[in-house]
Write a protein that holds these residues in place. Sequence first.
Motif, mmCIF file in Angstrom:
data_model
loop_
_atom_site.group_PDB
_atom_site.id
_atom_site.type_symbol
_atom_site.label_atom_id
_atom_site.label_comp_id
_atom_site.label_asym_id
_atom_site.label_seq_id
_atom_site.Cartn_x
_atom_site.Cartn_y
_atom_site.Cartn_z
ATOM 1 N N ILE A 5 0.809 -1.231 -0.091
ATOM 2 C CA ILE A 5 0.056 0.040 -0.060
ATOM 3 C C ILE A 5 0.780 1.244 -0.054
ATOM 4 O O ILE A 5 0.403 2.288 -0.444
ATOM 5 C CB ILE A 5 -0.961 -0.100 1.191
ATOM 6 N N ASP A 6 1.945 0.983 0.381
ATOM 7 C CA ASP A 6 2.774 2.295 0.489
ATOM 8 C C ASP A 6 3.895 2.271 -0.655
ATOM 9 O O ASP A 6 4.663 3.240 -0.759
ATOM 10 C CB ASP A 6 3.760 2.336 1.783
ATOM 11 N N TYR A 7 3.844 1.512 -1.557
ATOM 12 C CA TYR A 7 4.690 1.504 -2.699
ATOM 13 C C TYR A 7 4.475 2.686 -3.741
ATOM 14 O O TYR A 7 3.563 3.423 -3.773
ATOM 15 C CB TYR A 7 3.887 0.238 -3.532
ATOM 16 N N SER A 35 -5.720 3.858 -13.330
ATOM 17 C CA SER A 35 -4.204 3.890 -12.711
ATOM 18 C C SER A 35 -3.379 3.472 -13.848
ATOM 19 O O SER A 35 -2.383 4.039 -14.067
ATOM 20 C CB SER A 35 -4.545 3.238 -11.392
ATOM 21 N N TYR A 36 -3.827 2.193 -14.206
ATOM 22 C CA TYR A 36 -2.826 1.563 -15.256
ATOM 23 C C TYR A 36 -2.614 2.337 -16.414
ATOM 24 O O TYR A 36 -1.236 2.738 -17.277
ATOM 25 C CB TYR A 36 -3.292 0.062 -15.697
ATOM 26 N N ALA A 37 -3.513 3.007 -16.863
ATOM 27 C CA ALA A 37 -3.157 4.001 -18.009
ATOM 28 C C ALA A 37 -2.509 5.260 -17.561
ATOM 29 O O ALA A 37 -1.797 5.716 -18.471
ATOM 30 C CB ALA A 37 -4.756 4.552 -18.520
ATOM 31 N N ARG A 38 -2.912 5.716 -16.519
ATOM 32 C CA ARG A 38 -1.929 6.899 -15.992
ATOM 33 C C ARG A 38 -0.390 6.671 -15.880
ATOM 34 O O ARG A 38 0.321 7.528 -15.675
ATOM 35 C CB ARG A 38 -2.433 7.222 -14.644
ATOM 36 N N HIS A 39 -0.124 5.313 -15.625
ATOM 37 C CA HIS A 39 1.042 4.833 -15.525
ATOM 38 C C HIS A 39 1.857 4.231 -17.010
ATOM 39 O O HIS A 39 2.683 3.511 -16.866
ATOM 40 C CB HIS A 39 1.397 3.888 -14.229
ATOM 41 N N GLY A 40 1.153 4.648 -18.005
ATOM 42 C CA GLY A 40 1.442 4.438 -19.176
ATOM 43 C C GLY A 40 1.040 3.195 -20.184
ATOM 44 O O GLY A 40 1.402 3.145 -21.186
ATOM 45 N N ILE A 226 -6.131 1.555 -2.797
ATOM 46 C CA ILE A 226 -5.479 0.290 -2.662
ATOM 47 C C ILE A 226 -4.667 0.275 -4.243
ATOM 48 O O ILE A 226 -4.190 -0.765 -4.439
ATOM 49 C CB ILE A 226 -6.599 -0.886 -2.613
ATOM 50 N N MET A 227 -4.743 1.202 -5.011
ATOM 51 C CA MET A 227 -3.789 1.119 -6.238
ATOM 52 C C MET A 227 -2.569 0.934 -6.148
ATOM 53 O O MET A 227 -1.941 0.116 -7.159
ATOM 54 C CB MET A 227 -4.361 2.228 -7.290
ATOM 55 N N PRO A 228 -1.953 1.312 -5.209
ATOM 56 C CA PRO A 228 -0.286 1.052 -5.020
ATOM 57 C C PRO A 228 -0.170 -0.600 -5.277
ATOM 58 O O PRO A 228 0.708 -0.924 -5.956
ATOM 59 C CB PRO A 228 0.186 1.447 -3.735
ATOM 60 N N THR A 229 -0.861 -1.349 -4.409
ATOM 61 C CA THR A 229 -0.515 -2.813 -4.509
ATOM 62 C C THR A 229 -0.903 -3.316 -6.067
ATOM 63 O O THR A 229 -0.244 -4.156 -6.771
ATOM 64 C CB THR A 229 -1.196 -3.683 -3.573
ATOM 65 N N GLN A 249 -4.317 -4.341 1.122
ATOM 66 C CA GLN A 249 -4.342 -3.557 2.095
ATOM 67 C C GLN A 249 -3.974 -4.276 3.295
ATOM 68 O O GLN A 249 -4.291 -5.627 3.280
ATOM 69 C CB GLN A 249 -5.250 -2.620 2.189
ATOM 70 N N PRO A 250 -3.393 -3.721 4.476
ATOM 71 C CA PRO A 250 -3.276 -4.285 5.631
ATOM 72 C C PRO A 250 -4.803 -4.792 6.459
ATOM 73 O O PRO A 250 -5.733 -4.072 6.122
ATOM 74 C CB PRO A 250 -2.673 -3.366 6.511
ATOM 75 N N PRO A 251 -4.676 -5.915 7.135
ATOM 76 C CA PRO A 251 -5.991 -5.872 7.576
ATOM 77 C C PRO A 251 -6.548 -5.234 8.408
ATOM 78 O O PRO A 251 -5.631 -4.527 9.294
ATOM 79 C CB PRO A 251 -5.572 -7.566 8.461
#
Length: 254
Positions: A5-7, A35-40, A226-229, A249-251
């Motif tokens: 989650i902190d990626y 999110s995937y599109a935003r990252h190319g 939760i998009m970082p993961t 995400q963490p429990p």
Amino acid sequence: MTCKIDYQPAPDLLRDRVVLVTGAGDGIGRAAALSYARHGATVVLLGRTIAKLERVYDEIEAAGGSQPAIFPLNLEGATLKDFHDMADTLDKEFGCLDGLLHNAGLLGRITPFAQYDADLWEQVMQVNINGPIWMTQALLPLLQRSDDASVIFTSSSVGRKGRAYWGAYAVSKFATEGFVEVLADELDSEPHLRINTLNPGATRTQMRRNAYPGEDPANLRTPEDIMPTYLWLMGPDSAGTHGQKIDAQPPRQP
Ligand SMILES: NC(=O)c1ccc[n+]([C@@H]2O[C@H](COP(=O)([O-])OP(=O)(O)OC[C@H]3O[C@@H](n4cnc5c(N)ncnc54)[C@H](OP(=O)(O)O)[C@@H]3O)[C@@H](O)[C@H]2O)c1
């Protein structure tokens, strides 16, 4: 179980990659596609409600992302032929596939098993596991052409530990975990193709509202949170992660 989650993804993490997202019109799938599109990535938007897919398409274009593609398909009635036609279309259009996020899902009903409707059970199994399995089989040759392909099956906490009344939904997610274990073992000798399950955890979407109508959605993470993961697992930074059960995400604290 890994949770990222902190990626911090590189802005061009998915540049030159073609990624298919199922259930891309709403909820977590919509957030993942954007999110995937935003990252190319060039994103293939698959879903059953064309108007929703068109809205996501427009949002990606407006944000300056690479031109996406829309693939309308209702997983409930989809046949092997539909999946192979889809593979042929993607082959002609892109030549290979670098990512596949199986996200579309159906909750069915939360009800005692004694009252579970058999047709609804079949419907949930078709959308949540049978459709994704045969889609994966049809798309394998395209995924095997990629230098670094990631296949993600969406799981759930109730697919890792059974819970009363969750019926076909929980069983479909257990089947998802089992299928990924089997296919991951088969693909061990193919280092360029990895497959994992990802449990989003409690997330503020329509499905969650249907499952927990009395819950305050403000206490839940949003799909965007939760998009970082989701990015980590789709992109090259997770290379070598294979056959794992990942949490987005963490429990939550009880
Ligand atoms: N939200 C949570 O707390 C949570 C927790 C654990 C696991 N999950 C899993 O995460 C995934 C996404 O869930 P979500 O919460 O984002 O649910 P959602 O808001 O209900 O979105 C589900 C998506 O799946 C699509 N879909 C449903 N049936 C389909 C079909 N027959 N053919 C094609 N597409 C279909 C929907 O399309 P339409 O919009 O056209 O209906 C929608 O885009 C699911 O696999 C779910 O099981 C969610």
